[in-house]
Design an enzyme around this catalytic site. Structure first.
Site, PDB file in Angstrom:
ATOM      1  N   GLU A  65       0.677  -1.192   0.096  1.00  0.00           N
ATOM      2  CA  GLU A  65      -0.404   0.314  -0.101  1.00  0.00           C
ATOM      3  C   GLU A  65       0.793   1.646  -0.061  1.00  0.00           C
ATOM      4  OE1 GLU A  65      -3.497   0.036   1.959  1.00  0.00           O
ATOM      5  OE2 GLU A  65      -3.834  -1.860   2.112  1.00  0.00           O
TER       6      GLU A  65
HETATM    7  N1  COS Z   1      -5.777  11.951  -4.095  1.00  0.00           N
HETATM    8  C1  COS Z   1      -5.964  12.533  -5.058  1.00  0.00           C
HETATM    9  N2  COS Z   1      -5.500  12.784  -5.834  1.00  0.00           N
HETATM   10  C2  COS Z   1      -3.956  12.699  -5.908  1.00  0.00           C
HETATM   11  C3  COS Z   1      -3.733  12.057  -4.870  1.00  0.00           C
HETATM   12  C4  COS Z   1      -4.761  11.981  -3.847  1.00  0.00           C
HETATM   13  N3  COS Z   1      -3.848  11.691  -2.867  1.00  0.00           N
HETATM   14  N4  COS Z   1      -2.186  12.037  -5.184  1.00  0.00           N
HETATM   15  C5  COS Z   1      -2.237  12.550  -6.525  1.00  0.00           C
HETATM   16  N5  COS Z   1      -3.339  12.957  -6.889  1.00  0.00           N
HETATM   17  C6  COS Z   1      -3.780  13.428  -8.339  1.00  0.00           C
HETATM   18  C7  COS Z   1      -3.411  15.031  -7.989  1.00  0.00           C
HETATM   19  O1  COS Z   1      -3.318  15.844  -8.445  1.00  0.00           O
HETATM   20  C8  COS Z   1      -2.834  14.632 -10.400  1.00  0.00           C
HETATM   21  O2  COS Z   1      -4.378  14.668 -11.309  1.00  0.00           O
HETATM   22  P1  COS Z   1      -4.100  15.789 -11.850  1.00  0.00           P
HETATM   23  O3  COS Z   1      -3.849  15.193 -13.213  1.00  0.00           O
HETATM   24  O4  COS Z   1      -5.948  16.218 -12.010  1.00  0.00           O
HETATM   25  O5  COS Z   1      -3.315  16.953 -11.568  1.00  0.00           O
HETATM   26  C9  COS Z   1      -2.596  12.639 -10.603  1.00  0.00           C
HETATM   27  O6  COS Z   1      -3.547  12.287  -9.188  1.00  0.00           O
HETATM   28  C10 COS Z   1      -1.138  12.281 -10.692  1.00  0.00           C
HETATM   29  O7  COS Z   1      -0.470  13.195  -9.520  1.00  0.00           O
HETATM   30  P2  COS Z   1       0.810  13.150  -9.149  1.00  0.00           P
HETATM   31  O8  COS Z   1       0.811  13.537 -10.670  1.00  0.00           O
HETATM   32  O9  COS Z   1       1.167  13.571  -7.666  1.00  0.00           O
HETATM   33  O10 COS Z   1       1.197  11.311  -9.722  1.00  0.00           O
HETATM   34  P3  COS Z   1       2.633  10.783  -9.187  1.00  0.00           P
HETATM   35  O11 COS Z   1       2.612   9.182 -10.576  1.00  0.00           O
HETATM   36  O12 COS Z   1       3.525  11.593  -9.910  1.00  0.00           O
HETATM   37  O13 COS Z   1       2.122   9.550  -7.849  1.00  0.00           O
HETATM   38  C11 COS Z   1       2.702   9.022  -5.878  1.00  0.00           C
HETATM   39  C12 COS Z   1       2.138   9.959  -7.323  1.00  0.00           C
HETATM   40  C13 COS Z   1       3.908   8.234  -5.968  1.00  0.00           C
HETATM   41  C14 COS Z   1       2.257   9.803  -5.224  1.00  0.00           C
HETATM   42  C15 COS Z   1       1.571   7.580  -6.184  1.00  0.00           C
HETATM   43  O14 COS Z   1       1.636   7.357  -7.497  1.00  0.00           O
HETATM   44  C16 COS Z   1       1.413   6.968  -4.903  1.00  0.00           C
HETATM   45  O15 COS Z   1       0.791   6.857  -4.303  1.00  0.00           O
HETATM   46  N6  COS Z   1       2.950   5.601  -5.765  1.00  0.00           N
HETATM   47  C17 COS Z   1       2.533   4.446  -4.574  1.00  0.00           C
HETATM   48  C18 COS Z   1       0.992   3.800  -5.185  1.00  0.00           C
HETATM   49  C19 COS Z   1       0.937   2.788  -4.028  1.00  0.00           C
HETATM   50  O16 COS Z   1       0.441   2.548  -3.414  1.00  0.00           O
HETATM   51  N7  COS Z   1       0.961   0.983  -4.999  1.00  0.00           N
HETATM   52  C20 COS Z   1       1.056   0.138  -4.155  1.00  0.00           C
HETATM   53  C21 COS Z   1      -0.453  -1.051  -4.411  1.00  0.00           C
HETATM   54  S1  COS Z   1      -1.654  -0.715  -4.059  1.00  0.00           S
HETATM   55  S2  COS Z   1      -1.692  -2.001  -2.454  1.00  0.00           S
END
Ligand code: COS
Length: 389
Positions: A366
């Protein structure tokens, strides 16, 4: 072990805690070694969870659940994970798989799926793929529109409850050219044509939990099962993970508490040099440090749950902090618990070596703890830029 602070638990939360303790002691402890060794899925315990109404905690009352708070669920998960974090994962893995529906689905979808889950039907969340873990937007699974249907193709990897769940929430690209804005979420049921299960993983810890590949080969999913609309999948994923990370934090907290309790009890009975080993300050201080870590992790996890229950929307930072801190604590405390038990701790005779193996995943899934620190750090910079401090 009772916490020094009572954290203002309600009657209901105290009842949930004692119910889970009873299930842990009477049902889980006698079988946990078997499931850890064989990797067999704990169907019997899942039935116990269902009969006790535990699947209903996280489902709103309007859809047959208890309408419990985040804190109610956190307390259940924490207590169960004191006994076995892999077995309890069948329950809160279902919570993760259900969150896209609770948070983002329409009324029809909620009415169709949530009552079934409240009764104990397992659910699973399908985001991760071989080349899309931390980089969640890099998923390759596609969903091509074809009349009233979407046709899914691709493979999901390391899916908790994979093969055991009946209801799956799946992220797929409806428009690859748009990056994160081209992702969409679907509800897919077990048995759908073109949906099958691949490799079942052989894991270091949480071995009672089923972790399996999901394979989609021209799997047709009706457009009624699209959650929120095309292109909103990444938002659904992020909202889900923000809301579910306190459960991983609670899992870690439960593992740490379980290991600490065993270490303290053992130190009172194990005699060396004619006295209990707890009489040695080296070990006493170690256990004091373990207890401080557990107590502070609990304060942070409960604070995060209370914050979410208060209706806050900006939960990413606190939820990442709770998950990251509690899982680091679980790794450190379980490692120290093995040390307190010495040679016995390293053997399977006591469950602390299992707890140490189980703890490791909480720093990884996660969202790795590196991703959590990234989320926290970026939130801090954003707050500073907004002049919030
Ligand atoms: N809530 C709502 N929207 C979100 C958000 C959140 N917490 N985080 C990002 N977003 C939105 C952003 O606002 C952006 O939207 P717009 O395109 O409309 O501007 C979009 O999502 C992309 O965001 P961002 O550019 O920050 O994305 P990244 O690819 O840089 O990724 C992380 C951000 C690293 C935080 C994300 O990929 C992540 O959480 N990765 C881990 C995934 C994970 O937990 N995997 C485990 C498997 S699931 S068990």
């Amino acid at each position: 072990m009772e916490s020094l602070a009572d954290f203002g638990l309600t009657e209901m939360q105290l009842e949930i805690k004692s119910l889970c303790r009873r299930i842990g002691e009477e049902k889980i402890v006698p079988v946990r070694e078997h499931h850890d060794e064989t990797g067999e899925f704990p169907h019997d315990i899942v039935k116990v969870f269902a009969e006790a109404g535990l699947f209903g905690i996280f489902i709103p009352e309007a859809y047959g659940g208890m309408g419990g708070s985040t804190k109610d669920f956190v307390i259940a998960v924490e207590e169960l994970c004191k006994y076995d974090a892999g077995i309890a994962l069948a329950l809160f893995g279902t919570g993760l798989g259900t969150l896209p529906i609770i948070l983002c689905a329409n009324e029809e979808q909620k009415k169709k799926y949530l009552p079934r889950i409240a009764e104990g039907t397992l659910a699973a969340f399908g985001l991760t793929e071989a080349n899309a873990g931390s980089d969640a937007a890099a998923i390759q699974t596609t969903a091509r529109k074809d009349g009233d249907y979407y046709v899914l193709n691709g493979t999901k990897q390391w899916i908790t409850n994979g093969g055991e769940a009946d209801i799956y929430t799946i992220c797929a690209m409806t428009d690859k050219s748009k990056g994160p804005r081209g992702a969409s979420f679907f509800i897919v049921e077990k048995g759908a044509e073109g949906f099958s299960f691949g490799k079942k993983e052989n894991k270091m810890g949480i071995r009672a939990s089923a972790t399996r590949e999901l394979v989609f080969q021209d799997c047709r999913v009706h457009k009624d099962n699209l959650i929120m609309g095309e292109g909103r999948g990444f938002i659904v994923a992020m909202k889900t993970l923000d809301a579910s990370r306190p459960s991983v934090a609670a899992q870690a907290l439960g593992i740490a508490t379980g290991a600490l309790e065993i270490a303290i009890k053992y130190s009172r009975t194990r005699q060396q040099f004619g006295q209990p080993i707890s009489a040695n300050q080296g070990l006493l201080f170690l256990m004091a440090d373990m207890a401080m870590k557990v107590e502070s992790a609990r304060a942070l996890v409960y604070r995060c749950a209370d914050y979410m229950d208060g209706g806050a929307k900006d939960v990413s930072k606190l939820s990442a902090m709770a998950k990251c801190y509690a899982s680091d604590v679980a790794m450190s405390v379980t490692t120290d618990a093995v040390q307190v038990l010495g040679g016995y701790g390293y053997m399977k005779e006591y469950p602390v070596e299992k707890m140490m193996r189980d703890a490791k995943i909480t720093q990884i899934y996660e969202g790795t703890n590196q991703i959590q620190r990234d989320v926290i750090g970026k939130a801090l910079i954003k707050e500073a830029a907004q002049g919030l401090f």
